[in-house]
Design a protein around this motif. Sequence first.
Motif, mmCIF file in Angstrom:
data_model
loop_
_atom_site.group_PDB
_atom_site.id
_atom_site.type_symbol
_atom_site.label_atom_id
_atom_site.label_comp_id
_atom_site.label_asym_id
_atom_site.label_seq_id
_atom_site.Cartn_x
_atom_site.Cartn_y
_atom_site.Cartn_z
ATOM 1 N N HIS A 82 0.828 -1.203 0.000
ATOM 2 C CA HIS A 82 0.000 0.000 0.000
ATOM 3 C C HIS A 82 0.866 1.259 0.000
ATOM 4 N N ASP A 103 -5.126 4.240 0.346
ATOM 5 C CA ASP A 103 -4.969 4.408 -1.094
ATOM 6 C C ASP A 103 -6.145 3.874 -1.893
ATOM 7 N N ARG A 105 -7.113 0.800 -2.213
ATOM 8 C CA ARG A 105 -6.913 -0.542 -2.768
ATOM 9 C C ARG A 105 -7.128 -1.628 -1.727
ATOM 10 N N LEU A 107 -5.888 -5.661 -1.213
ATOM 11 C CA LEU A 107 -4.906 -6.631 -1.684
ATOM 12 C C LEU A 107 -5.118 -7.955 -0.963
ATOM 13 N N ARG A 119 -5.590 -8.200 -6.596
ATOM 14 C CA ARG A 119 -6.055 -6.852 -6.264
ATOM 15 C C ARG A 119 -7.518 -6.760 -6.703
ATOM 16 N N THR A 122 -10.705 -1.690 -6.120
ATOM 17 C CA THR A 122 -10.116 -0.365 -5.949
ATOM 18 C C THR A 122 -11.246 0.637 -5.753
ATOM 19 N N HIS A 123 -11.219 1.329 -4.626
ATOM 20 C CA HIS A 123 -12.188 2.385 -4.350
ATOM 21 C C HIS A 123 -11.622 3.738 -4.779
#
Length: 441
Positions: A82, A103, A105, A107, A119, A122-123
Amino acid sequence: MSGMLSFPRFRRLSTSVAMALAAAALALAAPAAAQEMRGHGGPVRALAVAPDGRLALSGSFDSSAILWDIEQGLAVTVLRGHDSSVNAVAALPDGRFATAGEDGRILLWRIGRAEPEARPVTHEAPVAALALSPDGQRLASASWDGTVRLAPLSGGAARVATTQRGPLNAVGFAPDGRSIVTGGHDGALRFVPLDGGTDRVVELGLPVNALAVAADGEIAAGLADGRVVVLSGTGQQRGEIRAAETPIVAVGLSPDGKRIAAAGIRGSVAIIDRATLAVERVLVGPGLPVWSLAFRPGTEELLTGGGDRLVRRWLASTGEHIGAVIMAKPSEALARLADHPGAEVFRACAACHTLDPDGGNRAGPTLHGVIGRRIGTAPGYDYSPALRGMDIVWTKETIARLFEIGPMAYTPGTKMPEQRVTDPEDLKDLVDFIAKATGAE
């Protein structure tokens, strides 16, 4: 980031009360066992324990996650993927672990691999919470972008389960996996059917910073005023308990469902009997913020992570700390100005900021020398890009404006939790205290 916190007007505490809390911490028993888990360079923001109880994963403001052997108190591996704070972690039933960060993300990690395996999500803003579906097949993530996204852990695209107004801090699955419950800064719990039905909204009136869902569907929600509210799976409130004087930032349920643990930003954890909603005991550690907690399956242990960068072990059934409690060095500025009317207001800020010349950076930059300093320039602190590009110099007037309208309005893009000081007297006292305590006056 520490979740979306909101601080009400604080009650002034006497010096005798503070001394009593310190004495209680020093009096804790220290049975022989592995010492605290040390390794993070910043406050421990998130904790999860594997289903077999052997391993724990911690996430920190230092942007790393550490996998621990609990009994040995040793780091198995450090996970770095991150760009900033790791705000939430989860242990998956197939042996993998999930991390989520500021961030935006998420993971997925497998033991023995230095790089993330996947991954899946993703926001568009920081992720504040993760929840695993009862069947272990889906991961829900709640974000400050106002969405909860569902990711299938076997692979495939994530989908948006709900979009709400304002940042979300917490999410959990109903026991049947057919709906989720969310909590956020708007002060409401939302029961969201995953089949496209109509949401049910329960207004609680204050930001919801954390929640936990029991096997029977009952929900424990931690609020910004220190209360834990307990509701049925359909939203009927069964009761509430005052667990702390300042915001609750983490909530957990014991494996047998009999106890609720609620962590307050001032550094204590209330152990609550779920049946009676009475506080059984309060765990008092080093007096620093407790940002995270997790019960250890198959035991009576509770793990906590705090502003002192440590993961600590406790016996929830007795309140005993496993290993010696190491007290944090008290702030010289707070001690010197203990009688100043702004000192008690500042104690919420002390969760993230130091005042003394040698205090260093925590979740937020040191405030020593802040008056006259340009925003985004404290040495050694990793500022968000938005702050580094702003043209603000900190004065008594600009600090007052920050707390008057809130960080999201005054410094958009900041990592700082949303908080305002709405009482004019408190605001004046806070600004005057900061100026005096940081060497400006």
